[in-house]
Design an enzyme around this catalytic site. Structure first.
Site, PDB file in Angstrom:
ATOM      1  N   ILE A   1       6.714 -19.935  -2.080  1.00 30.21           N
ATOM      2  CA  ILE A   1       6.624 -21.306  -2.512  1.00 30.21           C
ATOM      3  C   ILE A   1       5.368 -21.582  -3.416  1.00 30.21           C
ATOM      4  O   ILE A   1       4.347 -20.720  -3.183  1.00 30.21           O
ATOM      5  CB  ILE A   1       6.799 -22.444  -1.516  1.00 30.21           C
ATOM      6  CG1 ILE A   1       5.521 -22.226  -0.499  1.00 30.21           C
ATOM      7  CG2 ILE A   1       7.933 -22.108  -0.538  1.00 30.21           C
ATOM      8  CD1 ILE A   1       5.593 -23.323   0.518  1.00 30.21           C
TER       9      ILE A   1
ATOM     10  N   THR B   1      -3.243  -3.485 -12.076  1.00 23.35           N
ATOM     11  CA  THR B   1      -3.600  -2.997 -10.495  1.00 23.35           C
ATOM     12  C   THR B   1      -2.807  -3.549  -9.575  1.00 23.35           C
ATOM     13  O   THR B   1      -1.716  -4.371 -10.066  1.00 23.35           O
ATOM     14  CB  THR B   1      -5.075  -3.633 -10.349  1.00 23.35           C
ATOM     15  OG1 THR B   1      -4.952  -5.060 -10.589  1.00 23.35           O
ATOM     16  CG2 THR B   1      -6.105  -3.047 -11.032  1.00 23.35           C
TER      17      THR B   1
ATOM     18  N   ALA C   1       6.195 -14.354  -4.859  1.00 28.80           N
ATOM     19  CA  ALA C   1       7.514 -14.596  -4.694  1.00 28.80           C
ATOM     20  C   ALA C   1       7.714 -15.719  -3.883  1.00 28.80           C
ATOM     21  O   ALA C   1       8.785 -15.875  -3.186  1.00 28.80           O
ATOM     22  CB  ALA C   1       8.312 -13.435  -4.207  1.00 28.80           C
TER      23      ALA C   1
ATOM     24  N   LYS D   1       3.252  -9.624  -8.057  1.00 25.86           N
ATOM     25  CA  LYS D   1       4.891 -10.068  -7.806  1.00 25.86           C
ATOM     26  C   LYS D   1       4.847 -11.311  -6.783  1.00 25.86           C
ATOM     27  O   LYS D   1       5.530 -10.908  -5.635  1.00 25.86           O
ATOM     28  CB  LYS D   1       5.625  -8.772  -7.171  1.00 25.86           C
ATOM     29  CG  LYS D   1       5.680  -7.613  -8.408  1.00 25.86           C
ATOM     30  CD  LYS D   1       6.543  -6.405  -8.074  1.00 25.86           C
ATOM     31  CE  LYS D   1       6.578  -5.379  -8.837  1.00 25.86           C
ATOM     32  NZ  LYS D   1       5.431  -4.488  -8.986  1.00 25.86           N
TER      33      LYS D   1
ATOM     34  N   ASP E   1      -2.557   3.001 -10.307  1.00 27.65           N
ATOM     35  CA  ASP E   1      -2.238   3.183  -9.060  1.00 27.65           C
ATOM     36  C   ASP E   1      -2.990   4.161  -8.259  1.00 27.65           C
ATOM     37  O   ASP E   1      -2.462   5.383  -8.082  1.00 27.65           O
ATOM     38  CB  ASP E   1      -0.513   3.466  -8.963  1.00 27.65           C
ATOM     39  CG  ASP E   1       0.032   2.084  -9.476  1.00 27.65           C
ATOM     40  OD1 ASP E   1      -0.185   1.136  -9.303  1.00 27.65           O
ATOM     41  OD2 ASP E   1       1.393   2.513  -9.749  1.00 27.65           O
TER      42      ASP E   1
HETATM   43  P1  5BU Z   1       4.720   4.876 -13.014  1.00 24.42           P
HETATM   44  O1  5BU Z   1       3.583   6.004 -12.200  1.00 24.42           O
HETATM   45  O2  5BU Z   1       4.566   5.314 -14.288  1.00 24.42           O
HETATM   46  O3  5BU Z   1       6.199   5.010 -12.416  1.00 24.42           O
HETATM   47  O4  5BU Z   1       4.166   3.598 -12.358  1.00 24.42           O
HETATM   48  C1  5BU Z   1       4.839   2.239 -12.557  1.00 24.42           C
HETATM   49  C2  5BU Z   1       4.082   0.965 -12.394  1.00 24.42           C
HETATM   50  O5  5BU Z   1       4.748  -0.055 -12.779  1.00 24.42           O
HETATM   51  C3  5BU Z   1       3.830   0.868 -10.884  1.00 24.42           C
HETATM   52  O6  5BU Z   1       2.600   0.301 -10.872  1.00 24.42           O
HETATM   53  C4  5BU Z   1       4.932  -0.163 -10.470  1.00 24.42           C
HETATM   54  O7  5BU Z   1       4.381  -0.997  -9.435  1.00 24.42           O
HETATM   55  C5  5BU Z   1       5.023  -0.880 -11.668  1.00 24.42           C
HETATM   56  N1  5BU Z   1       6.465  -1.282 -11.909  1.00 24.42           N
HETATM   57  C6  5BU Z   1       7.594  -0.543 -11.915  1.00 24.42           C
HETATM   58  O8  5BU Z   1       7.529   0.833 -12.030  1.00 24.42           O
HETATM   59  N2  5BU Z   1       8.977  -1.077 -12.188  1.00 24.42           N
HETATM   60  C7  5BU Z   1       9.139  -2.452 -12.051  1.00 24.42           C
HETATM   61  O9  5BU Z   1      10.179  -2.850 -12.263  1.00 24.42           O
HETATM   62  C8  5BU Z   1       8.010  -3.267 -11.880  1.00 24.42           C
HETATM   63  C9  5BU Z   1       6.749  -2.813 -11.957  1.00 24.42           C
HETATM   64 BR1  5BU Z   1       8.195  -5.241 -11.963  1.00 24.42          BR
END
Ligand code: 5BU
Length: 264
Positions: A97, A61, A95, A93, A38
């Protein structure tokens, strides 16, 4: 270590080719880590791949957060990930049709030409998955979908009955490689695994070796516990890219996840 020995029943029962690709990479790298990159620029993403790619199996990504995105520049991310032997996973993600999801696989980001995996909600019904799969078909590529069966964010609306229906949808589709589960809660995850069985993967965000809570409602659990409870891939973002030494952090997550897999 041979993949069938490390993964046991999962190796024998997961039908999707991307699941075997992932399990093989995991064995080569002795890591179940998926990096949530991110970061705001192409350069920073390429840099983190170079820093930690040896210990990471897939690059996750959010292409629409990349400030200087254009498809040509993005080629540098794709090349860097491929040269480190990583899968490319766009956490889109979907979501909508089916028809719209299919077109959203193209467009500005042209996700279908470079992604191996994408996430999708199940809320709109099974055609969203077929739309995504048709988009890969059109460019003659094979990809896999991870359906959101659980989320890590507090207060999310993915209740048990929604999860169960998501699993029914996933079981019925050859394009669904597995599910996103909540890495912050091993007991929820254990229940999810018992429902999923051996035939699909569970990948889990919401894991961190040090903090318990993230910003804006993110919840964290311990990565080893997540793997022991049935997670096949730990999705780690800030735990790696936010660390003072990302490479050291990546190795710690790799080792924690790999040891937990062998214990499992
Ligand atoms: P973190 O910095 O480890 O908190 O990042 C978590 C990543 O996983 C981040 O890119 C979210 O978009 C992704 N994610 C999440 O945190 N939780 C979820 O339930 C889902 C995706 Br689906």
């Amino acid at each position: 270590m041979k993949a069938e020995d490390a993964w046991g029943a999962r190796w024998a029962n997961c039908a999707h080719p991307l699941s075997h690709q992932f399990m093989s990479i995991a064995c080569e790298k002795e890591s179940l880590v998926v990096l949530a990159a991110d970061l705001p620029t192409v350069e920073e993403i390429v840099q983190i791949i170079e820093d930690v790619g040896d210990h990471v199996c897939a690059l996750k990504t959010h292409v629409d957060m990349v400030e200087d995105f254009n498809l040509e520049e993005w080629g540098a991310v794709v090349d860097a990930a491929r040269s480190k032997g990583m899968l490319l996973f766009e956490d889109r993600k979907f979501a909508d049709i089916g028809r719209v999801a299919k077109t959203q696989m193209g467009g500005l980001y042209d996700i279908r030409v470079w992604s191996d995996l994408v996430t999708s909600h199940s809320v709109s019904g099974p055609d969203v998955v077929d739309g995504i799969a048709e988009a890969w078909d059109e460019v003659e590529r094979v990809g896999g979908v991870l359906l959101l069966a659980q989320m890590s964010s507090s207060g999310n609306l993915l209740e048990d009955s929604y999860t169960d229906k998501t699993l029914e949808m996933g079981t019925a589709s050859p394009h669904v490689v597995g599910y996103i589960g909540n890495g912050s809660n091993p007991s929820e995850l254990g229940i999810l695994r018992s429902k999923v069985g051996e035939g699909k993967m569970i990948w889990t965000p919401g894991v961190n070796l040090s903090s318990k809570e993230g910003v804006l409602g993110q919840r964290y659990g311990n990565p080893s516990e997540a793997v022991r409870a049935g997670s096949d891939a730990i999705i780690v973002g800030s735990g790696i890219h936010g660390a003072t030494e990302p490479m050291t952090a990546a190795r710690e997550y790799a080792s924690a996840s790999w040891v937990a897999l062998l214990e499992r």
